[in-house]
Design an enzyme around this catalytic site. Structure first.
Site, PDB file in Angstrom:
ATOM      1  CG  LEU A 191      -3.730 -12.810  -9.063  1.00  9.35           C
ATOM      2  CD1 LEU A 191      -4.435 -12.657 -10.408  1.00  9.35           C
ATOM      3  CD2 LEU A 191      -2.882 -14.067  -9.048  1.00  9.35           C
ATOM      4  CG  ASP A 240      -2.013  -1.021   1.136  1.00 10.29           C
ATOM      5  OD1 ASP A 240      -2.465  -1.321   0.016  1.00 10.29           O
ATOM      6  OD2 ASP A 240      -2.412  -1.552   2.183  1.00 10.29           O
TER       7      ASP A 240
END
Length: 415
Positions: free
Chosen positions: A303, A145
């Site tokens: 993924l 993130d």
């Protein structure tokens, strides 16, 4: 008092494709600096409280194993999402942790993780100071993130961005091949609860031979569904195929997540985070109903954090670097700190490890600056692209066996 000379390391939170490179950096540097044993917590602090740990020398036998570990995705030791209580709420938890640390003769405790993991380092180091313990507590940054404060970027982000940009290019090629005499809109959903760094990475798909995504929406900007529909309708008049990238965490002006409009977001984890899913599916359905054209939604989902075959060499090397830097800092007496990546130069790109007080980092989120998003709030600027581009450079080829990548796996877990 003589040093205990044992070290323990754990992994926490959502894994990345390079989190094990940081683990390899911890192990290799600890051995080079003369630590007798390097223990690994199984499933982070939660497993540690159940006395689940392993001597890493039983798992890593050679330099080849270290190289294989650097190429292995997910958390080799297992991860967790466990929130330590406040010290005054449950001091028994802390007493148990320190009993186990003393039992294992631990000198340094190293935790590889993101924002919530740095909260763990902060609480443990505060307790150690309060009680006069001499254990050292160091944090190693990890999160796709890219939302940790004070560090230029976080290990895991560059490789996830590389995968996202590559997959976006491929989705665009696929969509263009199917757009003859019919309109089609593809909505891509990217991870990012409050920070849009990953979603912005789709802009890297804009290259000499690719137009890139048509619209990009980040959670930092309130999402206006009426303006979204109007803009999409305008673009559809100019080109038959649109690809739109959205963060999973985009919110309406009233604070509701877009995914909640379809009834999602009910599950809440130990840190109070709602599970976000279905944003792209909702928007694709909305556009299909309003515009009467074919739509589809794509979630990159896990993924984007597990695609080690698409890892950036810069990312793998920096993840290894910060793991080693944490051991060095602990060995030299630091505690209550997190290792950071400092950008030294852009051209050519250079970075170095630094270290900051974890109290300045834990529970603080680094968001995409408003100036790095265009005025309309539907695309990122060149400054954003220039920031991220050096982080996706280079490759780290996996070791292939029978056409598939080989990974290092944990064996004979419990001591």
């Amino acid at each position: 008092m003589a040093k205990k000379r044992n070290i323990i390391v754990g992994q926490s939170g959502g894994p990345t494709s390079v989190i094990n490179s940081s683990l390899a950096g911890v192990y290799k540097t600890a051995k080079e600096r003369g630590f007798r044993k390097v223990y690994g917590m199984l499933h982070g602090i939660q497993g540690f409280l159940d006395e689940q740990y392993v001597d890493l020398s039983t798992q890593i036998h050679s330099g080849m194993d270290i190289e294989l570990l650097k190429r292995t995705p997910s958390a080799f030791l297992g991860s967790c999402r466990y929130k330590l209580p406040e010290i005054h709420e449950n001091p028994e938890v802390y007493e148990k942790i320190f009993r186990i640390l003393d039992k294992l003769d631990i000198e340094a405790f190293i935790y590889i993780g993101g924002n919530d993991s740095m909260d763990t380092i902060k609480k443990l180091s505060d307790y150690a100071v309060f009680k006069g313990h001499d254990h050292k507590f160091l944090g190693v940054p990890k999160t796709i993130d890219n939302d940790l404060a004070l560090t230029d970027h976080t290990p895991g982000f560059g490789s996830a961005a590389k995968y996202i940009a590559t997959s976006t290019k491929e989705v665009i090629r696929d969509a263009l091949g199917l757009s003859y005499k019919k309109e089609m809109i593809t909505v891509i959903e990217i991870m990012g609860r409050n920070a849009g760094w990953l979603t912005g990475a789709t802009a890297l798909a804009k290259t000499e031979e690719c137009e890139g995504p048509d619209l990009i929406y980040l959670p930092e900007i309130p999402f206006d569904i009426d303006k979204f529909l109007k803009k999409t309708r305008e673009l559809l008049k100019k080109k038959p195929s649109l690809v739109i990238a959205v963060s999973e965490g985009i919110k309406l002006a009233d604070g509701r997540y877009v995914c909640e409009l379809s009834g999602g977001g009910e599950y809440v984890d130990a840190f109070g985070h709602k599970q976000l899913q279905g944003t792209a599916a909702y928007l694709a359905g909305f556009l299909g109903a309003e515009l009467g054209c074919k739509t589809r939604s794509i979630e990159f989902s896990t993924l984007q954090r597990s695609a080690s075959h698409m890892a950036s060499r810069v990312d793998v090397d920096e993840a290894f670097m910060v793991g080693g830097a944490a051991v060095k800092a602990a060995d030299e007496g630091d505690s209550g700190k997190m290792v950071v990546i400092d950008r030294v130069a852009d051209d050519p790109y250079m970075a170095a490890a630094g270290i900051y007080d974890v109290h300045r980092i834990a529970n603080n989120e680094k968001l995409v600056p408003r100036s790095w998003v265009n005025r309309e709030g539907n695309y990122v600027t060149d400054e954003f692209v220039n920031y991220i581009e050096p982080l996706i450079q280079g490759d780290y080829q996996p070791f292939m066996v029978n056409g598939l990548p080989q990974h290092l796996v944990l064996r004979n877990k419990k001591l």
